[in-house]
Design a protein around this motif. Structure first.
Motif, PDB file in Angstrom:
ATOM      1  N   VAL A 139      11.463   9.279  11.746  1.00 51.63           N
ATOM      2  CA  VAL A 139      10.253   9.248  12.566  1.00 51.63           C
ATOM      3  C   VAL A 139       9.851   7.820  12.943  1.00 51.63           C
ATOM      4  CG1 VAL A 139       8.715   9.278  10.551  1.00 51.63           C
ATOM      5  CG2 VAL A 139       7.899  10.172  12.733  1.00 51.63           C
ATOM      6  N   THR A 140      10.184   6.855  12.096  1.00 49.35           N
ATOM      7  CA  THR A 140       9.771   5.463  12.368  1.00 49.35           C
ATOM      8  C   THR A 140      10.486   4.892  13.588  1.00 49.35           C
ATOM      9  OG1 THR A 140      11.457   4.428  10.972  1.00 49.35           O
ATOM     10  CG2 THR A 140       9.395   5.053   9.893  1.00 49.35           C
ATOM     11  N   ARG A 141      11.596   5.524  13.975  1.00 48.13           N
ATOM     12  CA  ARG A 141      12.310   5.041  15.167  1.00 48.13           C
ATOM     13  C   ARG A 141      11.552   5.387  16.443  1.00 48.13           C
ATOM     14  NH1 ARG A 141      17.162   6.697  12.166  1.00 48.13           N
ATOM     15  NH2 ARG A 141      16.971   8.756  13.077  1.00 48.13           N
ATOM     16  N   HIS A 142      10.603   6.326  16.331  1.00 47.74           N
ATOM     17  CA  HIS A 142       9.917   6.809  17.531  1.00 47.74           C
ATOM     18  C   HIS A 142       8.418   6.592  17.501  1.00 47.74           C
ATOM     19  CE1 HIS A 142      13.729   8.620  18.522  1.00 47.74           C
ATOM     20  NE2 HIS A 142      13.764   9.144  17.321  1.00 47.74           N
ATOM     21  N   LEU A 143       7.908   6.080  16.400  1.00 47.73           N
ATOM     22  CA  LEU A 143       6.457   5.937  16.264  1.00 47.73           C
ATOM     23  C   LEU A 143       6.154   4.589  15.632  1.00 47.73           C
ATOM     24  CD1 LEU A 143       3.861   7.395  16.780  1.00 47.73           C
ATOM     25  CD2 LEU A 143       4.140   8.624  14.635  1.00 47.73           C
ATOM     26  N   ARG A 144       5.583   3.701  16.450  1.00 46.27           N
ATOM     27  CA  ARG A 144       5.285   2.365  15.959  1.00 46.27           C
ATOM     28  C   ARG A 144       3.834   2.056  16.211  1.00 46.27           C
ATOM     29  NH1 ARG A 144      10.704  -0.220  14.459  1.00 46.27           N
ATOM     30  NH2 ARG A 144      10.332   1.062  12.708  1.00 46.27           N
ATOM     31  N   PRO A 145       3.139   1.276  15.386  1.00 45.76           N
ATOM     32  CA  PRO A 145       3.709   0.741  14.162  1.00 45.76           C
ATOM     33  C   PRO A 145       3.847   1.810  13.065  1.00 45.76           C
ATOM     34  CG  PRO A 145       1.398   0.163  14.297  1.00 45.76           C
ATOM     35  CD  PRO A 145       1.735   0.882  15.574  1.00 45.76           C
ATOM     36  N   SER A 146       4.757   1.527  12.139  1.00 43.30           N
ATOM     37  CA  SER A 146       4.939   2.357  10.958  1.00 43.30           C
ATOM     38  C   SER A 146       4.536   1.498   9.766  1.00 43.30           C
ATOM     39  CB  SER A 146       6.401   2.757  10.820  1.00 43.30           C
ATOM     40  OG  SER A 146       6.793   3.526  11.939  1.00 43.30           O
ATOM     41  N   VAL A 147       3.546   1.953   9.048  1.00 42.33           N
ATOM     42  CA  VAL A 147       3.018   1.103   7.971  1.00 42.33           C
ATOM     43  C   VAL A 147       2.979   1.847   6.644  1.00 42.33           C
ATOM     44  CG1 VAL A 147       1.601  -0.166   9.646  1.00 42.33           C
ATOM     45  CG2 VAL A 147       0.606   1.751   8.383  1.00 42.33           C
ATOM     46  N   ALA A 148       2.864   1.066   5.555  1.00 43.28           N
ATOM     47  CA  ALA A 148       2.749   1.641   4.225  1.00 43.28           C
ATOM     48  C   ALA A 148       1.309   2.063   3.972  1.00 43.28           C
ATOM     49  CB  ALA A 148       3.171   0.614   3.168  1.00 43.28           C
ATOM     50  N   GLY A 149       1.117   3.201   3.298  1.00 43.12           N
ATOM     51  CA  GLY A 149      -0.203   3.624   2.846  1.00 43.12           C
ATOM     52  C   GLY A 149      -0.586   2.870   1.577  1.00 43.12           C
ATOM     53  N   LEU A 150      -1.793   3.151   1.101  1.00 41.97           N
ATOM     54  CA  LEU A 150      -2.327   2.401  -0.047  1.00 41.97           C
ATOM     55  C   LEU A 150      -1.584   2.725  -1.339  1.00 41.97           C
ATOM     56  CD1 LEU A 150      -6.098   2.825   0.871  1.00 41.97           C
ATOM     57  CD2 LEU A 150      -4.706   0.742   1.085  1.00 41.97           C
ATOM     58  N   LEU A 151      -1.183   3.993  -1.506  1.00 37.77           N
ATOM     59  CA  LEU A 151      -0.426   4.351  -2.709  1.00 37.77           C
ATOM     60  C   LEU A 151       0.946   3.681  -2.670  1.00 37.77           C
ATOM     61  CD1 LEU A 151       0.179   5.945  -5.297  1.00 37.77           C
ATOM     62  CD2 LEU A 151       0.869   7.871  -3.845  1.00 37.77           C
ATOM     63  N   MET A 152       1.591   3.769  -1.529  1.00 35.35           N
ATOM     64  CA  MET A 152       2.895   3.119  -1.359  1.00 35.35           C
ATOM     65  C   MET A 152       2.796   1.632  -1.700  1.00 35.35           C
ATOM     66  SD  MET A 152       6.074   3.465  -0.271  1.00 35.35           S
ATOM     67  CE  MET A 152       6.438   4.635   1.020  1.00 35.35           C
ATOM     68  N   GLU A 153       1.726   1.019  -1.195  1.00 37.57           N
ATOM     69  CA  GLU A 153       1.523  -0.409  -1.421  1.00 37.57           C
ATOM     70  C   GLU A 153       1.336  -0.715  -2.918  1.00 37.57           C
ATOM     71  OE1 GLU A 153      -1.136  -2.219   1.627  1.00 37.57           O
ATOM     72  OE2 GLU A 153      -2.211  -2.920  -0.143  1.00 37.57           O
ATOM     73  N   THR A 154       0.529   0.120  -3.587  1.00 39.14           N
ATOM     74  CA  THR A 154       0.285  -0.078  -5.020  1.00 39.14           C
ATOM     75  C   THR A 154       1.579   0.077  -5.820  1.00 39.14           C
ATOM     76  OG1 THR A 154      -1.939   0.804  -4.750  1.00 39.14           O
ATOM     77  CG2 THR A 154      -1.074   0.746  -6.980  1.00 39.14           C
ATOM     78  N   GLU A 155       2.333   1.120  -5.496  1.00 38.31           N
ATOM     79  CA  GLU A 155       3.604   1.354  -6.195  1.00 38.31           C
ATOM     80  C   GLU A 155       4.524   0.144  -6.061  1.00 38.31           C
ATOM     81  OE1 GLU A 155       4.702   3.852  -8.026  1.00 38.31           O
ATOM     82  OE2 GLU A 155       3.617   5.676  -7.472  1.00 38.31           O
ATOM     83  N   LEU A 156       4.656  -0.313  -4.827  1.00 35.71           N
ATOM     84  CA  LEU A 156       5.583  -1.419  -4.578  1.00 35.71           C
ATOM     85  C   LEU A 156       5.068  -2.702  -5.223  1.00 35.71           C
ATOM     86  CD1 LEU A 156       6.467  -0.645  -0.851  1.00 35.71           C
ATOM     87  CD2 LEU A 156       7.909  -0.243  -2.873  1.00 35.71           C
ATOM     88  N   ALA A 157       3.745  -2.872  -5.256  1.00 33.56           N
ATOM     89  CA  ALA A 157       3.177  -4.082  -5.849  1.00 33.56           C
ATOM     90  C   ALA A 157       3.473  -4.117  -7.353  1.00 33.56           C
ATOM     91  CB  ALA A 157       1.680  -4.142  -5.601  1.00 33.56           C
ATOM     92  N   TYR A 158       3.210  -3.011  -8.053  1.00 37.92           N
ATOM     93  CA  TYR A 158       3.421  -3.011  -9.509  1.00 37.92           C
ATOM     94  C   TYR A 158       4.896  -3.118  -9.871  1.00 37.92           C
ATOM     95  CZ  TYR A 158      -1.350  -2.375 -11.060  1.00 37.92           C
ATOM     96  OH  TYR A 158      -2.668  -2.574 -11.346  1.00 37.92           O
ATOM     97  N   LEU A 159       5.691  -2.240  -9.252  1.00 39.61           N
ATOM     98  CA  LEU A 159       7.117  -2.246  -9.601  1.00 39.61           C
ATOM     99  C   LEU A 159       7.776  -3.533  -9.112  1.00 39.61           C
ATOM    100  CD1 LEU A 159       7.924   1.489  -8.799  1.00 39.61           C
ATOM    101  CD2 LEU A 159       7.619   0.465 -11.056  1.00 39.61           C
ATOM    102  N   GLY A 160       7.366  -3.982  -7.930  1.00 39.55           N
ATOM    103  CA  GLY A 160       7.954  -5.182  -7.352  1.00 39.55           C
ATOM    104  C   GLY A 160       7.658  -6.422  -8.176  1.00 39.55           C
ATOM    105  N   ARG A 161       6.404  -6.538  -8.607  1.00 39.46           N
ATOM    106  CA  ARG A 161       6.025  -7.708  -9.397  1.00 39.46           C
ATOM    107  C   ARG A 161       6.740  -7.694 -10.755  1.00 39.46           C
ATOM    108  NH1 ARG A 161       0.306  -7.192 -10.185  1.00 39.46           N
ATOM    109  NH2 ARG A 161       0.222  -6.862  -7.947  1.00 39.46           N
ATOM    110  N   ALA A 162       6.873  -6.513 -11.341  1.00 44.49           N
ATOM    111  CA  ALA A 162       7.552  -6.430 -12.638  1.00 44.49           C
ATOM    112  C   ALA A 162       8.982  -6.961 -12.516  1.00 44.49           C
ATOM    113  CB  ALA A 162       7.562  -4.994 -13.145  1.00 44.49           C
ATOM    114  N   LEU A 163       9.623  -6.682 -11.397  1.00 38.04           N
ATOM    115  CA  LEU A 163      11.011  -7.121 -11.227  1.00 38.04           C
ATOM    116  C   LEU A 163      11.096  -8.582 -10.793  1.00 38.04           C
ATOM    117  CD1 LEU A 163      12.788  -4.140  -9.438  1.00 38.04           C
ATOM    118  CD2 LEU A 163      12.606  -4.640 -11.877  1.00 38.04           C
ATOM    119  N   ALA A 164      10.149  -9.015  -9.959  1.00 41.46           N
ATOM    120  CA  ALA A 164      10.274 -10.334  -9.342  1.00 41.46           C
ATOM    121  C   ALA A 164       9.621 -11.440 -10.163  1.00 41.46           C
ATOM    122  CB  ALA A 164       9.669 -10.303  -7.942  1.00 41.46           C
ATOM    123  N   ALA A 165       8.454 -11.177 -10.696  1.00 41.23           N
ATOM    124  CA  ALA A 165       7.730 -12.252 -11.385  1.00 41.23           C
ATOM    125  C   ALA A 165       6.892 -11.689 -12.529  1.00 41.23           C
ATOM    126  CB  ALA A 165       6.828 -12.984 -10.377  1.00 41.23           C
TER     127      ALA A 165
END
Ligand code: ADP
Ligand code: MG
Length: 376
Positions: A139-165
Motif C-alpha cells: 500500500v505504501t507504493r500508492h499512498l504517500r506519505p506513509s508514516v509510523a504510528g505512535l505504537l510503532m514508534e515506541t516499539e522501534l524506539a525501545y528495541l532500537g535503543r537497546a540494540l544501538a546504545a
C-alpha cells in the motif's frame, strides 16, 4: 486516514487493541476520518466468519468514546463511499485484510485498491511489520506519505535503543522451548550484551553441549554442535542455570524437585530453572541498566514450573523501579508478565512476537522500511 493496526488478538486479551488507542485517539481528536485495517488469524485468502473483525469492532467501541463502525464489504467502490461518508472524528474498521487473497501475496492490485481508502497511510502494526503484505508494505507504493504510528514508534524506539546504545550493564535473558527459533537472536545479541542469561528448554541443548546428562528434557540434537560453538565464543558472557526444576513429566507437577544441573535424573526432564538459578538471575537483573527478555524460563503455563519465569518478571519489575530500562519481547513472555500483573511495571512490553524477534536479529522489517517517516 488509512491506518494499519494489529488487531490480531486472542479472545479475551485486549492488549493490542489498547496499544493502538494512542494513535487512533490522536487522529480522531484532530478531526481525521480514521479507516482501520488489520488481519486476524489465518483465513485462507477468503472470507471465514470465524476470523471476522466484527467482534473486534465491538471491543474497540467499548475502549473509546469516539464512534466506531464496521463494514464487511469487500467491494472497493462501496468501501470508498463508506470512507467518504464517514464523519470527521469517527472510526471505520474494515474486514480482515486476509480475506483478500492478495494480502499475503502483497498483490499490487489489492495494494492500489487499499490506497483508495485514505489520503495518507499510518502503519501502527508493529506486530505485522515483519511481513511484506499488501496492507503493510504494498500500500505504501500508492499512498504517500506513509508514516509510523505512535505504537510503532515506541516499539522501534525501545528495541532500537537497546540494540544501538543500551545503558550498561546490558543483560539479555533468553528462554523458551527451542534454540532453533532463537539462534539468530543469540548471535545478534551476543556481541552487544554484557551478559546473556539462558533458561527454558534451550538451556538443555547447551547442557548437552557441555556433556551433561539431561534425562528426558527437550533437546535439539542437531543444535548441540552449534551450542558448543556459541559457548566457546561467548566466554563467560553466556550464563546457564546451575540448578533445574525437574519432574517425571509436564503433567506430573507433583513430582517436581530441584537438582543441580549435573544431577538431572535420566527418567525426568527439566521444566524450569532451579531456585538457586532464579535467585542468581534476579541478582544479575538487579545490577543491570538495560534488561531485554525473550522467552519463558520454564513451562510457565503449569505451576510450579512458572517459578523461574515469575522470579525473572519480578526482578525486572523491581529493576524498572530503580531506573533500569526493561523490555519484554515474545508472545509467551509477554503473556507471562501480563498474567503476573506486572505489565505496567516494565518499561516496555512489545506487542510484536515474531516482529520483535526479527528486529532483534537485526533484520530489516519490510513494513518499517517502506515508511517515509519513522519517529521524530
Ligand atoms: P516467546 O513466545 O516468549 O518468544 P517461546 O515461544 O520461545 O517464547 O517459548 C515459550 C514456550 O516454551 C512455552 O510454551 C513454555 O512452556 C516452553 N518452555 C519453556 N521452558 C521449557 C522446558 N524446560 N521444557 C519444555 N518447554 C519449555
Ligand atoms: Mg511463543
Amino acid at each position: 486516514m488509512l491506518v494499519r493496526v494489529d488487531f490480531n488478538v486472542p479472545e479475551g486479551d485486549d492488549t493490542r487493541i489498547r496499544a493502538a488507542l494512542p494513535t487512533i485517539t490522536y487522529l480522531v481528536e484532530r478531526g481525521a476520518k480514521v479507516v482501520l485495517m488489520s488481519h486476524l488469524g489465518r483465513p485462507k485468502g477468503a472470507p471465514d466468519a470465524k476470523y471476522s473483525l466484527r467482534p473486534i469492532a465491538a471491543r474497540l467501541a467499548a475502549l473509546t468514546t469516539h464512534p466506531v463502525s464496521f463494514t464487511e464489504s469487500a467491494d472497493f467502490d462501496a468501501l470508498v463511499a463508506a470512507t467518504e461518508a464517514l464523519a470527521p472524528g469517527s472510526i471505520l474498521l474494515i474486514e480482515n485484510t486476509r480475506f483478500w487473497p492478495g494480502e499475503e501475496q502483497n498483490d499490487d492490485g489489492l495494494a492500489r485498491s487499499l490506497a483508495r481508502l485514505g489520503d495518507c497511510y499510518v502503519n501502527d502494526a508493529f506486530g505485522a511489520a515483519h511481513r511484506a503484505h499488501a496492507s503493510t508494505e504494498g500500500v505504501t507504493r500508492h499512498l504517500r506519505p506513509s508514516v509510523a504510528g505512535l505504537l510503532m514508534e515506541t516499539e522501534l524506539a525501545y528495541l532500537g535503543r537497546a540494540l544501538a546504545a543500551p545503558a550498561r550493564p546490558f543483560v539479555a535473558i533468553l528462554g523458551g522451548s527451542k534454540i532453533s527459533g532463537k539462534i539468530d537472536v543469540v548471535e545478534a545479541l551476543l556481541p552487544k550484551v554484557d551478559a546473556m542469561l539462558i533458561g527454558g528448554a534451550m538451556a538443555c541443548t547447551f547442557f548437552r553441549a557441555m556433556g551433561l546428562e539431561v534425562g528426558r528434557s527437550l533437546v535439539e540434537p542437531d543444535r548441540v554442535e552449534m551450542a558448543r560453538d556459541l559457548l566457546e565464543r561467548a566466554g563467560t558472557r553466556i550464563i546457564l542455570p546451575h540448578d533445574a526444576l525437574v519432574a517425571r513429566g509436564m503433567d506430573a507437577p507433583e513430582t517436581a524437585h530441584a537438582v543441580k544441573r549435573d544431577a538431572i535424573p535420566s527418567d525426568e526432564a527439566m521444566y524450569d530453572i532451579g531456585p538457586d538459578t532464579a535467585r542468581s538471575f534476579a541478582r544479575a537483573i538487579a545490577s543491570a541498566k538495560t534488561v531485554l527478555w525473550n522467552g519463558p524460563m520454564g513451562v510457565f503455563e503449569t505451576p510450579p514450573f512458572d517459578a523461574g519465569t515469575l522470579a525473572v518478571a519480578h526482578a525486572m519489575a523491581e529493576a524498572t523501579g530503580r531506573g533500569a530500562t526493561t523490555i519484554v519481547g515474545g508472545g509467551d513472555s509477554a503473556a507471562a508478565v501480563a498474567r503476573a500483573g506486572l505489565g505496567a511495571r516494565m518499561s516496555h512490553v512489545s506487542t510484536g512476537g515474531g516482529a520483535s524477534l526479527e528486529f532483534l536479529e537485526g533484520k530489516v522489517l519490510p513494513g518499517v522500511a517502506a515508511l517515509d517517516v519513522v519517529g521524530a
